[in-house]
Design an enzyme around this catalytic site. Structure first.
Site, PDB file in Angstrom:
ATOM      1  CB  CYS A 286      -0.941   0.002   1.200  1.00 16.94           C
ATOM      2  SG  CYS A 286      -2.023   1.445   1.234  1.00 16.94           S
TER       3      CYS A 286
ATOM      4  CB  CYS B 157      -0.691   2.631   3.960  1.00 19.35           C
ATOM      5  SG  CYS B 157      -2.082   1.852   3.180  1.00 19.35           S
ATOM      6  CG  ASP B 158       3.064   1.287   4.520  1.00 23.90           C
ATOM      7  OD1 ASP B 158       2.588   1.813   5.543  1.00 23.90           O
ATOM      8  OD2 ASP B 158       2.868   0.098   4.220  1.00 23.90           O
TER       9      ASP B 158
END
Ligand code: NDP
Length: 307
Positions: free
Chosen positions: A134, A137-138
């Site tokens: 992701c 997200c990261d």
């Protein structure tokens, strides 16, 4: 047989948000956590884009908070996997762990989706230490660094473009001699200077040390191998919705996602509602899943009141 008004299957942001709303509506929901209690977020590190956490929060801490919030209002959160759901009887009958049965007037399905991984041992070893599925997200943790994205679809192109805006260099590793993504996405990728598309390459091994990923070894279809120095390795080779249980019972789209009436959480079976990634191939964010869990609980409450 035990009976509940509202059975919730799944414990990601969608399931817990549905549980918070359903318990506050006096539906006394029972929630089964499933195979991965807390869902996909428990496999990410820090979450910085969920509104209300200015300092960020770890995925695990957020899911623990959501669980406690649901329990505070009386949701009965249980460890267990729903292994069967009879949708042709009223009330519905769910089987838990292949043994116990429970009857439910309404069901909220929030079983989520799982990112696909390549299946390499080294990839599993560095998951959460440079390996991620992701970028939204990261990605931020790799700003100004060199990263690689695997995949040639819309997600891979979107994630590569996003990463290129914060990272020094992005390698896009594509196994075919072409991208599968839409033309517009492809054009964006090719127009981005710091994205290098590596066609016809497969990943051999993710390299790293005790601090995390340091590189990746890739092999061209011609047999030539080379090493890329990167600190982030992002998989974008698709997701699969966790809908095995519902095949032939609820209407699914060609990719296996649960089909709902637009703008609602209603599935093809009256009394069964779907929320979160299990019905959403596009957005896949914690906040959108939580919002859809709220919608499912409200739809469920209205359905039960109408009966
Ligand atoms: P896709 O299934 O479209 O693409 C997956 C990509 O990963 C393909 O290029 C595939 O290669 C590659 N791949 C699969 N397995 C492997 C493997 N083992 N090793 C290397 N590469 C692999 O998934 P997406 O997540 O990209 O998209 C899913 C759906 O969501 C699509 O319908 C897409 O259009 C949509 N979407 C739309 C967006 C938008 O419109 N903004 C954004 C994101 C997704 P190959 O081509 O060789 O099979």
């Amino acid at each position: 047989m035990e009976k509940t008004k509202c059975l919730i299957i799944g414990s990601g942001p969608a399931g817990y948000t549905a549980a918070i709303y359903a318990s506050r509506a006096n539906l006394s929901p029972i929630l089964y956590e499933g195979i991965e209690p807390g869902g996909q977020l428990t496999t990410t590190t820090e979450i910085e884009n969920f509104p209300g956490y200015p300092e960020g929060i770890t995925g695990k801490a957020m899911m623990d908070d959501l669980k406690r919030q649901a329990q505070r209002f009386g949701a009965d959160v249980r460890f267990g996997i729903v292994t069967d759901l009879q949708t042709d009887v009223r009330p519905f009958v769910a089987t838990i762990d292949g043994e116990k049965q429970i009857a439910a007037d309404a069901v909220i399905v929030a079983t989520g989706a799982s990112a696909k991984y390549l299946g390499l041992e080294s990839e599993a070893k560095f998951r959460g230490m440079g390996v991620s599925a992701c970028a939204t997200c990261d990605g931020f943790f790799y700003r100004k660094q060199c990263v690689a994205v695997v995949g040639g679809g819309d997600t891979a192109c979107e994630e590569a473009t996003y990463l290129a805006s914060i990272c020094k260099k992005v390698y896009l590793i594509v196994r075919k001699p072409f991208l599968r993504a839409s033309k517009a996405m492809q054009e964006r990728v090719f127009a981005t200077e710091n994205i290098e598309v590596l066609f016809e390459y497969n990943t051999v091994e993710v390299l790293g040390d005790e601090d995390g990923v340091t590189g990746v070894l890739i092999r061209h279809t011609s047999g030539e191998q080379k090493q890329l120095d990167i600190t982030g390795f992002f998989l974008a080779i698709g997701h699969h919705p966790n809908t095995e249980l519902f095949k032939g019972k609820l209407e699914l789209d060609e990719q296996g996602y649960i089909v709902t009436t637009p703008g609602t959480s209603r599935t093809s079976v009256e009394g069964i509602f779907a929320a979160g990634d299990v019905k959403d191939p596009h957005y896949r964010q914690a906040i959108t899943a939580a919002g859809s869990g709220c919608i499912a609980a409200l739809d469920c409450e209205r359905y039960l009141l109408s009966k």
